[in-house]
Scaffold this motif. Structure first.
Motif, PDB file in Angstrom:
ATOM      1  N   SER A  12      -5.187   6.701  -0.200  1.00 14.26           N
ATOM      2  CA  SER A  12      -4.848   5.287  -0.187  1.00 14.26           C
ATOM      3  C   SER A  12      -4.598   4.783  -1.608  1.00 14.26           C
ATOM      4  CB  SER A  12      -5.977   4.483   0.466  1.00 14.26           C
ATOM      5  OG  SER A  12      -5.729   3.099   0.373  1.00 14.26           O
ATOM      6  N   GLU A  13      -5.476   5.156  -2.534  1.00  9.99           N
ATOM      7  CA  GLU A  13      -5.318   4.726  -3.926  1.00  9.99           C
ATOM      8  C   GLU A  13      -4.043   5.304  -4.541  1.00  9.99           C
ATOM      9  OE1 GLU A  13      -6.979   2.394  -5.594  1.00  9.99           O
ATOM     10  OE2 GLU A  13      -7.911   2.088  -3.648  1.00  9.99           O
ATOM     11  N   SER A  17      -0.955   3.151  -5.900  1.00  9.77           N
ATOM     12  CA  SER A  17      -0.492   3.374  -7.266  1.00  9.77           C
ATOM     13  C   SER A  17       1.028   3.580  -7.298  1.00  9.77           C
ATOM     14  CB  SER A  17      -1.202   4.600  -7.855  1.00  9.77           C
ATOM     15  OG  SER A  17      -0.725   4.883  -9.155  1.00  9.77           O
ATOM     16  N   HIS A  18       1.550   4.335  -6.327  1.00  8.58           N
ATOM     17  CA  HIS A  18       2.994   4.562  -6.250  1.00  8.58           C
ATOM     18  C   HIS A  18       3.737   3.250  -5.973  1.00  8.58           C
ATOM     19  CE1 HIS A  18       2.276   9.041  -5.038  1.00  8.58           C
ATOM     20  NE2 HIS A  18       2.180   8.848  -6.340  1.00  8.58           N
ATOM     21  N   LEU A  19       3.185   2.437  -5.087  1.00  9.78           N
ATOM     22  CA  LEU A  19       3.815   1.156  -4.757  1.00  9.78           C
ATOM     23  C   LEU A  19       3.829   0.223  -5.969  1.00  9.78           C
ATOM     24  CD1 LEU A  19       2.259   0.630  -1.202  1.00  9.78           C
ATOM     25  CD2 LEU A  19       4.691   0.984  -1.695  1.00  9.78           C
ATOM     26  N   LYS A  20       2.717   0.173  -6.699  1.00  5.18           N
ATOM     27  CA  LYS A  20       2.646  -0.700  -7.875  1.00  5.18           C
ATOM     28  C   LYS A  20       3.564  -0.206  -8.997  1.00  5.18           C
ATOM     29  CE  LYS A  20      -1.888  -0.638  -7.624  1.00  5.18           C
ATOM     30  NZ  LYS A  20      -3.341  -0.840  -7.810  1.00  5.18           N
ATOM     31  N   LYS A  21       3.672   1.107  -9.132  1.00  2.00           N
ATOM     32  CA  LYS A  21       4.587   1.672 -10.142  1.00  2.00           C
ATOM     33  C   LYS A  21       6.026   1.298  -9.799  1.00  2.00           C
ATOM     34  CE  LYS A  21       5.775   6.042 -12.429  1.00  2.00           C
ATOM     35  NZ  LYS A  21       7.234   5.993 -12.229  1.00  2.00           N
ATOM     36  N   ILE A  40      10.695  -2.371  -2.860  1.00  2.00           N
ATOM     37  CA  ILE A  40       9.495  -1.634  -3.304  1.00  2.00           C
ATOM     38  C   ILE A  40       9.325  -0.350  -2.504  1.00  2.00           C
ATOM     39  CG2 ILE A  40       6.983  -1.695  -3.528  1.00  2.00           C
ATOM     40  CD1 ILE A  40       7.260  -4.783  -3.878  1.00  2.00           C
ATOM     41  N   VAL A  41       9.380  -0.449  -1.176  1.00  3.19           N
ATOM     42  CA  VAL A  41       9.129   0.744  -0.345  1.00  3.19           C
ATOM     43  C   VAL A  41      10.262   1.757  -0.487  1.00  3.19           C
ATOM     44  CG1 VAL A  41       7.624  -0.487   1.259  1.00  3.19           C
ATOM     45  CG2 VAL A  41      10.087  -0.323   1.765  1.00  3.19           C
ATOM     46  N   THR A  42      11.473   1.265  -0.695  1.00  3.89           N
ATOM     47  CA  THR A  42      12.596   2.185  -0.889  1.00  3.89           C
ATOM     48  C   THR A  42      12.422   2.964  -2.184  1.00  3.89           C
ATOM     49  OG1 THR A  42      14.101   0.719   0.311  1.00  3.89           O
ATOM     50  CG2 THR A  42      15.101   2.368  -1.129  1.00  3.89           C
ATOM     51  N   THR A  50       3.733   1.372   5.902  1.00  4.58           N
ATOM     52  CA  THR A  50       2.786   1.853   4.882  1.00  4.58           C
ATOM     53  C   THR A  50       2.425   0.733   3.924  1.00  4.58           C
ATOM     54  OG1 THR A  50       3.691   4.096   5.012  1.00  4.58           O
ATOM     55  CG2 THR A  50       2.416   3.558   3.043  1.00  4.58           C
ATOM     56  N   PHE A  51       3.432  -0.039   3.502  1.00  2.17           N
ATOM     57  CA  PHE A  51       3.158  -1.164   2.609  1.00  2.17           C
ATOM     58  C   PHE A  51       2.154  -2.115   3.240  1.00  2.17           C
ATOM     59  CE2 PHE A  51       3.771  -5.436   1.016  1.00  2.17           C
ATOM     60  CZ  PHE A  51       3.874  -5.259  -0.351  1.00  2.17           C
TER      61      PHE A  51
END
Length: 206
Positions: A12-13, A17-21, A40-42, A50-51
């Protein structure tokens, strides 16, 4: 059961982290107001489901990113020092300011300070985080007879330090992190002979 929970927590973390990056990259490219959840998700190569497992909306991921970086600025300002142990400014060197090296290693986020269309409230976060750290954690000993532990003095120090950092960012990190750290050491020498980190602990981000 615990191992499974730990694995899920780490996954989850990592996803967050990937989403925030991805979010940070997109703000740098397009500006905050033009970034959508679909963007963002793309970019992160996830789907909207997932988001929404992790965030309720764009404001939610924004607030988490702000809090995370605010906390890191505070932590990186003090974590290398032993609480209660005197640090003499004359003995400080290019690796004495972990915060400077942390900023250099996270340029994508700190470049957001250069954007006109950036995260709402971001411009106030850096000086506020430095000020809170100075006020909550640092007990300074003056090079002369002046009181350098007043709230006003620490506020002045916080904005001066933030200003130097922001100018460094504006120049495209022209100087190395070591060089900027040494600049801060020289400035500190002009009014302080040392400092201690108090045992009071940090207050939470509000």
């Amino acid at each position: 059961m615990k191992a499974k929970k730990d694995k899920l927590s780490k996954q989850s973390e990592r996803t967050k982290s990937h989403l925030k990056k991805a979010f940070t990259e997109l703000i740098n490219e397009k500006g905050y107001s033009h970034v959508s959840i679909t963007d963002i998700v793309t970019r992160a190569q996830y789907n909207r489901t997932t988001f929404y497992l992790h965030y309720t909306d764009k404001e939610h991921i924004t607030e988490e990113l702000r809090k995370e970086m605010f906390t890191q600025v505070k932590c990186k300002s003090v974590d290398r020092y032993v609480k209660g142990k005197e640090v003499y400014v004359a003995s400080m060197g290019p690796r004495s300011f972990d915060l400077i090296h942390y900023i250099f290693e996270n340029k994508d986020f700190f470049n957001l300070y250069l954007k006109e269309d950036t995260i709402p409230g971001l411009y106030q976060d850096l000086p506020r985080a430095i000020y809170e750290t100075l006020e909550e954690e640092f007990i300074l000993s003056a090079a002369g007879k002046n009181n350098i532990n007043s709230a006003q003095q620490k506020l002045y120090m916080a904005h001066g330090t933030a200003g130097l950092i922001l100018e460094w960012i504006r120049t495209g990190y022209e100087a190395s992190a070591d060089e900027v750290s040494l600049q801060l050491v020289e400035i500190l020498k002009s009014f302080a002979k040392g400092f201690k980190i108090s045992f009071n602990g940090r207050e939470a981000y509000e």
